[in-house]
Design a protein around this motif. Structure first.
Motif, mmCIF file in Angstrom:
data_model
loop_
_atom_site.group_PDB
_atom_site.id
_atom_site.type_symbol
_atom_site.label_atom_id
_atom_site.label_comp_id
_atom_site.label_asym_id
_atom_site.label_seq_id
_atom_site.Cartn_x
_atom_site.Cartn_y
_atom_site.Cartn_z
ATOM 1 N N VAL A 10 0.857 -1.192 0.000
ATOM 2 C CA VAL A 10 0.000 0.000 0.000
ATOM 3 C C VAL A 10 0.893 1.242 0.000
ATOM 4 N N ALA A 11 0.641 2.138 -0.912
ATOM 5 C CA ALA A 11 1.451 3.359 -1.005
ATOM 6 C C ALA A 11 1.234 4.255 0.207
ATOM 7 N N SER A 12 2.278 4.935 0.621
ATOM 8 C CA SER A 12 2.174 5.889 1.721
ATOM 9 C C SER A 12 1.637 7.228 1.201
ATOM 10 N N PRO A 13 0.917 7.976 2.062
ATOM 11 C CA PRO A 13 0.506 7.638 3.423
ATOM 12 C C PRO A 13 -0.644 6.634 3.403
ATOM 13 N N LYS A 14 -0.758 5.858 4.462
ATOM 14 C CA LYS A 14 -1.767 4.814 4.517
ATOM 15 C C LYS A 14 -2.303 4.689 5.934
ATOM 16 N N ILE A 15 -3.473 4.078 6.051
ATOM 17 C CA ILE A 15 -4.074 3.882 7.367
ATOM 18 C C ILE A 15 -4.389 2.405 7.552
ATOM 19 N N VAL A 16 -4.485 1.992 8.810
ATOM 20 C CA VAL A 16 -4.791 0.604 9.147
ATOM 21 C C VAL A 16 -5.906 0.593 10.179
ATOM 22 N N ILE A 17 -6.902 -0.248 9.935
ATOM 23 C CA ILE A 17 -8.060 -0.364 10.821
ATOM 24 C C ILE A 17 -8.155 -1.807 11.302
ATOM 25 N N ALA A 18 -8.171 -2.002 12.614
ATOM 26 C CA ALA A 18 -8.316 -3.332 13.204
ATOM 27 C C ALA A 18 -9.756 -3.503 13.664
ATOM 28 N N VAL A 19 -10.449 -4.489 13.097
ATOM 29 C CA VAL A 19 -11.862 -4.705 13.385
ATOM 30 C C VAL A 19 -12.054 -6.012 14.153
ATOM 31 N N GLY A 20 -12.622 -5.890 15.344
ATOM 32 C CA GLY A 20 -12.937 -7.069 16.135
ATOM 33 C C GLY A 20 -11.905 -7.366 17.209
ATOM 34 N N ALA A 21 -12.340 -8.105 18.222
ATOM 35 C CA ALA A 21 -11.474 -8.443 19.358
ATOM 36 C C ALA A 21 -10.245 -9.218 18.919
ATOM 37 N N CYS A 22 -10.386 -10.071 17.921
ATOM 38 C CA CYS A 22 -9.232 -10.853 17.454
ATOM 39 C C CYS A 22 -8.160 -9.947 16.858
ATOM 40 N N ALA A 23 -8.570 -9.034 15.997
ATOM 41 C CA ALA A 23 -7.607 -8.154 15.326
ATOM 42 C C ALA A 23 -6.990 -7.153 16.290
ATOM 43 N N ILE A 24 -7.666 -6.878 17.407
ATOM 44 C CA ILE A 24 -7.136 -5.925 18.373
ATOM 45 C C ILE A 24 -6.192 -6.601 19.355
ATOM 46 N N ALA A 25 -6.600 -7.790 19.870
ATOM 47 C CA ALA A 25 -5.799 -8.391 20.943
ATOM 48 C C ALA A 25 -5.758 -9.917 20.930
ATOM 49 N N GLY A 26 -6.295 -10.541 19.896
ATOM 50 C CA GLY A 26 -6.277 -12.002 19.846
ATOM 51 C C GLY A 26 -7.602 -12.648 20.142
ATOM 52 N N GLY A 27 -8.546 -11.907 20.734
ATOM 53 C CA GLY A 27 -9.874 -12.438 20.995
ATOM 54 C C GLY A 27 -9.850 -13.711 21.817
ATOM 55 N N PRO A 28 -10.688 -14.681 21.485
ATOM 56 C CA PRO A 28 -10.727 -15.943 22.223
ATOM 57 C C PRO A 28 -9.426 -16.742 22.118
ATOM 58 N N PHE A 29 -8.585 -16.380 21.167
ATOM 59 C CA PHE A 29 -7.340 -17.122 20.946
ATOM 60 C C PHE A 29 -6.142 -16.467 21.615
ATOM 61 N N VAL A 30 -6.371 -15.436 22.429
ATOM 62 C CA VAL A 30 -5.278 -14.688 23.032
ATOM 63 C C VAL A 30 -4.327 -15.621 23.789
ATOM 64 N N GLY A 31 -3.046 -15.444 23.536
ATOM 65 C CA GLY A 31 -2.042 -16.255 24.198
ATOM 66 C C GLY A 31 -1.697 -17.549 23.511
ATOM 67 N N HIS A 32 -2.437 -17.921 22.470
ATOM 68 C CA HIS A 32 -2.137 -19.172 21.762
ATOM 69 C C HIS A 32 -0.809 -19.026 21.017
#
Length: 261
Positions: A198-220
């Motif tokens: 992706v060419a700069s400048p660019k933005i990134v959007i994390a959607v959902g508990a998994c994309a933010i912190a691992g969700g139910p799979f955190v620590g796996h």
């Protein structure tokens, strides 16, 4: 004849795209608890009833300190709401959840009873992306729940394209990424290459508990606990999955396209 019947039927039904954000948001189902609120002052001394029931370890309590709830990890099962004897954790029914900073999802700290909603991009990026934003969606090991709610935004009722926001097939045609899933180790290199394309400048959007912190799979051991471990994130949209209205609200806040607070 078939074409005429189709056109007549379509004219009869009229406009089916919701008025939001020019009008009120759509009514959410009763089971949608919305954002959580933590009133640390109500926490009973030595009570930690909410900590063991959280399936994603989103709640912590240190000695002589109030409960801290990480909405980035939260899957909104409401188990903590049910067991809290003091009703210090409550559901607000509010669809607004998106934030710009990861730490703004930590509730229960002084001044942090509720989510601190996302601010808009700076003037330079807003000028670039405010009227035309192209996103490449990356499913980095997700279950397809967040992906499904993201796809809903492209339907006639929501019509994401009316805001100039579209999903594209190639990162080389994109202004940024929308990431779902906990980022499995098998997807780490693919996500890095997609981001680099992706060419700069660019933005990134994390959607959902998994994309933010691992969700139910955190620590796996086979996941990286979210997109931030691989790429910088500009917008966090909590939920498991987030309601389409929550995702849309976050996108419009980022682009400063909302009139209401």
């Amino acid at each position: 004849m078939f074409v005429l019947d189709t056109l007549a039927h379509r004219l009869k039904r009229g406009c089916e795209t919701m008025a939001y954000p020019g009008g009120p948001p759509p009514t959410l189902p009763d089971r949608h608890g919305g954002a959580l609120r933590v009133d640390a002052a109500k926490c009973a001394e030595n009570c930690a009833a909410c900590v063991p029931v959280c399936p994603t370890q989103a709640i912590t309590r240190l000695p002589e300190k109030p409960v801290v709830l990480d909405l980035g990890r939260c899957i909104f099962c409401a188990a903590c709401v049910e067991v809290c004897p003091a009703k210090a954790i409550t559901q607000t029914g509010d669809h607004r959840l998106a934030v710009r900073r990861r730490e703004d999802l930590l509730l229960g700290q002084p001044g942090g009873e509720e989510v601190r909603l996302a601010a808009a991009l700076d003037d330079k990026l807003k000028k670039l992306f405010g009227r035309s934003l192209r996103l490449r969606q990356v499913s980095a090991g997700g279950c397809n729940a967040c992906e499904a709610d993201t796809n809903v935004l492209g339907t006639i009722g929501w019509d994401l394209g009316r805001f100039g926001i579209q999903f594209v097939a190639s990162p080389r045609h994109a202004d940024g990424l929308l990431i779902t899933g906990p980022v499995s180790r098998n997807m780490e290199l693919a996500l890095k290459k997609t981001y680099d394309a992706v060419a700069s400048p660019k933005i990134v959007i994390a959607v959902g508990a998994c994309a933010i912190a691992g969700g139910p799979f955190v620590g796996h051991p086979q996941i990286l606990n979210g997109a931030s471990s691989v790429v910088p994130v500009d917008l966090f949209v909590p939920g498991c999955p987030p309601h389409p209205l929550t995702i849309l609200d976050g996108l419009l806040r980022l682009l400063d396209r909302l009139d209401q607070p």
